[in-house]
Design a protein around this motif. Structure first.
Motif, PDB file in Angstrom:
ATOM      1  N   VAL A  58       8.629 -26.702  52.763  1.00 15.33           N
ATOM      2  CA  VAL A  58       7.489 -27.351  52.108  1.00 15.33           C
ATOM      3  C   VAL A  58       7.590 -27.223  50.589  1.00 15.33           C
ATOM      4  CG1 VAL A  58       4.990 -27.296  51.817  1.00 15.33           C
ATOM      5  CG2 VAL A  58       5.974 -27.039  54.099  1.00 15.33           C
ATOM      6  N   ALA A  59       7.935 -26.020  50.114  1.00 16.41           N
ATOM      7  CA  ALA A  59       8.046 -25.792  48.674  1.00 16.41           C
ATOM      8  C   ALA A  59       9.146 -26.659  48.067  1.00 16.41           C
ATOM      9  CB  ALA A  59       8.320 -24.315  48.400  1.00 16.41           C
ATOM     10  N   ALA A  60      10.256 -26.807  48.751  1.00 18.77           N
ATOM     11  CA  ALA A  60      11.365 -27.613  48.235  1.00 18.77           C
ATOM     12  C   ALA A  60      10.971 -29.083  48.125  1.00 18.77           C
ATOM     13  CB  ALA A  60      12.592 -27.455  49.124  1.00 18.77           C
ATOM     14  N   THR A  61      10.266 -29.598  49.121  1.00 12.31           N
ATOM     15  CA  THR A  61       9.881 -31.012  49.080  1.00 12.31           C
ATOM     16  C   THR A  61       8.868 -31.289  47.976  1.00 12.31           C
ATOM     17  OG1 THR A  61       8.119 -30.673  50.726  1.00 12.31           O
ATOM     18  CG2 THR A  61      10.301 -31.309  51.544  1.00 12.31           C
ATOM     19  N   LEU A  62       8.128 -30.249  47.566  1.00 12.87           N
ATOM     20  CA  LEU A  62       7.135 -30.413  46.507  1.00 12.87           C
ATOM     21  C   LEU A  62       7.680 -30.022  45.142  1.00 12.87           C
ATOM     22  CD1 LEU A  62       3.957 -29.045  48.343  1.00 12.87           C
ATOM     23  CD2 LEU A  62       4.581 -31.434  47.925  1.00 12.87           C
ATOM     24  N   GLY A  63       8.975 -29.716  45.105  1.00 14.28           N
ATOM     25  CA  GLY A  63       9.601 -29.389  43.838  1.00 14.28           C
ATOM     26  C   GLY A  63       9.362 -27.975  43.350  1.00 14.28           C
ATOM     27  N   ARG A  64       8.824 -27.106  44.190  1.00 15.40           N
ATOM     28  CA  ARG A  64       8.613 -25.714  43.805  1.00 15.40           C
ATOM     29  C   ARG A  64       9.843 -24.905  44.231  1.00 15.40           C
ATOM     30  NH1 ARG A  64       3.788 -23.818  42.065  1.00 15.40           N
ATOM     31  NH2 ARG A  64       5.197 -22.123  41.458  1.00 15.40           N
ATOM     32  N   TRP A  65      10.915 -25.063  43.484  1.00 13.65           N
ATOM     33  CA  TRP A  65      12.181 -24.446  43.861  1.00 13.65           C
ATOM     34  C   TRP A  65      12.142 -22.926  43.732  1.00 13.65           C
ATOM     35  CZ3 TRP A  65      15.059 -27.504  46.559  1.00 13.65           C
ATOM     36  CH2 TRP A  65      14.991 -28.882  46.340  1.00 13.65           C
ATOM     37  N   ASP A  66      11.283 -22.408  42.866  1.00 15.69           N
ATOM     38  CA  ASP A  66      11.170 -20.955  42.746  1.00 15.69           C
ATOM     39  C   ASP A  66      10.642 -20.339  44.031  1.00 15.69           C
ATOM     40  OD1 ASP A  66       8.778 -22.291  42.321  1.00 15.69           O
ATOM     41  OD2 ASP A  66       7.970 -20.721  41.006  1.00 15.69           O
ATOM     42  N   ARG A  67       9.580 -20.941  44.556  1.00 21.34           N
ATOM     43  CA  ARG A  67       9.014 -20.433  45.813  1.00 21.34           C
ATOM     44  C   ARG A  67       9.938 -20.731  46.999  1.00 21.34           C
ATOM     45  NH1 ARG A  67       2.419 -21.285  45.826  1.00 21.34           N
ATOM     46  NH2 ARG A  67       2.036 -20.331  43.777  1.00 21.34           N
ATOM     47  N   ALA A  68      10.611 -21.850  46.950  1.00 20.17           N
ATOM     48  CA  ALA A  68      11.559 -22.166  48.028  1.00 20.17           C
ATOM     49  C   ALA A  68      12.673 -21.125  48.073  1.00 20.17           C
ATOM     50  CB  ALA A  68      12.139 -23.557  47.823  1.00 20.17           C
ATOM     51  N   GLY A  69      13.182 -20.757  46.889  1.00 14.89           N
ATOM     52  CA  GLY A  69      14.233 -19.744  46.834  1.00 14.89           C
ATOM     53  C   GLY A  69      13.751 -18.389  47.305  1.00 14.89           C
ATOM     54  N   GLU A  70      12.537 -17.999  46.886  1.00 16.35           N
ATOM     55  CA  GLU A  70      11.995 -16.704  47.316  1.00 16.35           C
ATOM     56  C   GLU A  70      11.756 -16.683  48.823  1.00 16.35           C
ATOM     57  OE1 GLU A  70       9.098 -14.703  44.435  1.00 16.35           O
ATOM     58  OE2 GLU A  70       8.969 -16.820  43.863  1.00 16.35           O
ATOM     59  N   SER A  71      11.298 -17.805  49.368  1.00 14.47           N
ATOM     60  CA  SER A  71      11.080 -17.881  50.815  1.00 14.47           C
ATOM     61  C   SER A  71      12.393 -17.754  51.578  1.00 14.47           C
ATOM     62  CB  SER A  71      10.385 -19.194  51.173  1.00 14.47           C
ATOM     63  OG  SER A  71       9.121 -19.281  50.563  1.00 14.47           O
ATOM     64  N   ALA A  72      13.432 -18.426  51.078  1.00 10.81           N
ATOM     65  CA  ALA A  72      14.742 -18.323  51.718  1.00 10.81           C
ATOM     66  C   ALA A  72      15.253 -16.886  51.668  1.00 10.81           C
ATOM     67  CB  ALA A  72      15.725 -19.270  51.026  1.00 10.81           C
ATOM     68  N   LEU A  73      15.013 -16.217  50.529  1.00  9.79           N
ATOM     69  CA  LEU A  73      15.410 -14.813  50.421  1.00  9.79           C
ATOM     70  C   LEU A  73      14.617 -13.956  51.398  1.00  9.79           C
ATOM     71  CD1 LEU A  73      17.019 -12.593  49.017  1.00  9.79           C
ATOM     72  CD2 LEU A  73      15.214 -12.497  47.263  1.00  9.79           C
ATOM     73  N   GLN A  74      13.331 -14.251  51.549  1.00 11.72           N
ATOM     74  CA  GLN A  74      12.498 -13.530  52.514  1.00 11.72           C
ATOM     75  C   GLN A  74      13.054 -13.680  53.925  1.00 11.72           C
ATOM     76  OE1 GLN A  74      10.202 -11.066  52.944  1.00 11.72           O
ATOM     77  NE2 GLN A  74       8.380 -12.164  52.222  1.00 11.72           N
ATOM     78  N   LEU A  75      13.466 -14.898  54.262  1.00  7.02           N
ATOM     79  CA  LEU A  75      14.055 -15.151  55.577  1.00  7.02           C
ATOM     80  C   LEU A  75      15.309 -14.313  55.771  1.00  7.02           C
ATOM     81  CD1 LEU A  75      14.391 -16.760  58.212  1.00  7.02           C
ATOM     82  CD2 LEU A  75      15.499 -18.572  56.871  1.00  7.02           C
ATOM     83  N   LEU A  76      16.184 -14.316  54.782  1.00  7.27           N
ATOM     84  CA  LEU A  76      17.434 -13.562  54.887  1.00  7.27           C
ATOM     85  C   LEU A  76      17.177 -12.067  54.993  1.00  7.27           C
ATOM     86  CD1 LEU A  76      20.528 -13.535  54.780  1.00  7.27           C
ATOM     87  CD2 LEU A  76      20.356 -13.421  52.280  1.00  7.27           C
TER      88      LEU A  76
END
Length: 313
Positions: free
Chosen positions: A262-280
């Motif tokens: 959701v964050a990536a589609t809305l252009g919030r790449w900072d939150r998208a990256g942090e979420s991906a890190l959370q997943l990992l």
């Protein structure tokens, strides 16, 4: 207790009977000569305490029963028997602490494959998580956690790392490595459709303060993942399914995948990256903890077997 059924050729029947008669935790021993058709042979049945099951399975394996016949284990919900109670009391250790390795391998093996069912549940879970993100609904996010099937292959990775079966580790890793990207792509398509319909806007994330925990990575993210992995593996080895459900709703794997999309589609790449890190972080933490738990249990079993092969739990 567990119900043990053994199909064996007639030349092994007396050996199997002697083994079960001598076992401290076995009772209700029965014999059906010539009852088995495929594979042909005799059928020997008994009720056995969980604590002595591993040693019995090892001994049956040494006899070659698996090659010439078969061994089946079934859980018994209720037993009204003085003999069964005595068998349980005679068995070494506690039933809840007994790890039946073949049962564990079978259970995790069933959940380690990338199947359509696994993929469908993971896609649905990530989609539900994405809805929870845009609606700022922690309840929906928790529901997504409960639906996610990802602990199965993570547990399989841990089991097969300890048992040194790299091919099965790879199969389980494929289930996770392909399943999550597939679910995230499906969620991406759903998010784009929702944005095109005006259901999701850039303000959807700005006001979603109740689900900020999904992308906020910190030391406790890894701590919780370690604790969840430990609890999850203990619930598997002790057959505590209620505890396993608790593990599903304690780790931020599926929600992190949904938030990242959701964050990536809305252009919030900072939150998208942090979420991906959370997943990992969560995936690694769960796997590390589950593997450590099994390694300790495996070492305990090996030491106990060296001390007294007949009393391994």
């Amino acid at each position: 207790m567990l119900h043990l059924r053994v199909i064996c050729p007639p030349e092994l029947t007396e050996h199997v009977l002697a083994l079960l008669k001598d076992a401290r935790g076995a009772t209700h021993l029965t014999l059906h000569r010539g009852a088995a058709l495929v594979p042909a042979g005799d059928v020997v049945e008994a009720d056995v305490a969980r604590e002595c099951t591993n040693s019995l399975l090892d001994a049956l394996g040494d006899l070659g029963v698996e090659r010439e016949g078969g061994v089946t284990l079934e859980a018994i919900d209720t037993t009204l028997s003085v003999a069964a109670r005595r068998a349980q009391e005679a068995a070494p250790g506690e039933a809840d602490d007994a790890v039946i390795w073949e049962e564990l391998v079978a259970r995790t093996g069933e959940e380690s494959r990338l199947t359509w069912t696994f993929a469908a549940f993971l896609v649905l879970a990530v989609l539900i998580a994405a809805v929870g993100v845009v609606t700022d609904s922690p309840v929906t996010v928790v529901g997504a956690m409960a639906v996610g099937p990802e602990f199965g292959p993570l547990a399989a990775i841990a089991v097969n790392l300890v048992r040194r079966r790299p091919e099965l580790v790879g199969r389980a890793a494929v289930a996770v490595g392909v399943g999550f990207p597939l679910a995230m792509v499906a969620t991406l398509l759903g998010a784009l459709l929702a944005e095109a319909a005006g259901l999701v806007t850039a303000q959807s994330l700005e006001g979603a303060d109740k689900v900020d925990f999904i992308y906020q990575v910190g030391p406790f993210s890894f701590v919780v993942a370690l604790l969840a992995g430990t609890a999850g593996m203990l619930s598997l080895v002790s057959s505590k399914s209620a505890a396993l459900v608790g593990v599903f709703i304690s780790v931020t794997t599926v929600p992190a995948a949904g938030y990242a999309v959701v964050a990536a589609t809305l252009g919030r790449w900072d939150r998208a990256g942090e979420s991906a890190l959370q997943l990992l972080v969560n995936l690694v933490g769960i796997t590390v903890a589950a593997t450590a738990v099994l390694a300790v249990l495996h070492r305990h079993r090996a030491r106990a077997r060296d001390r007294s092969p007949a009393e391994v739990d």
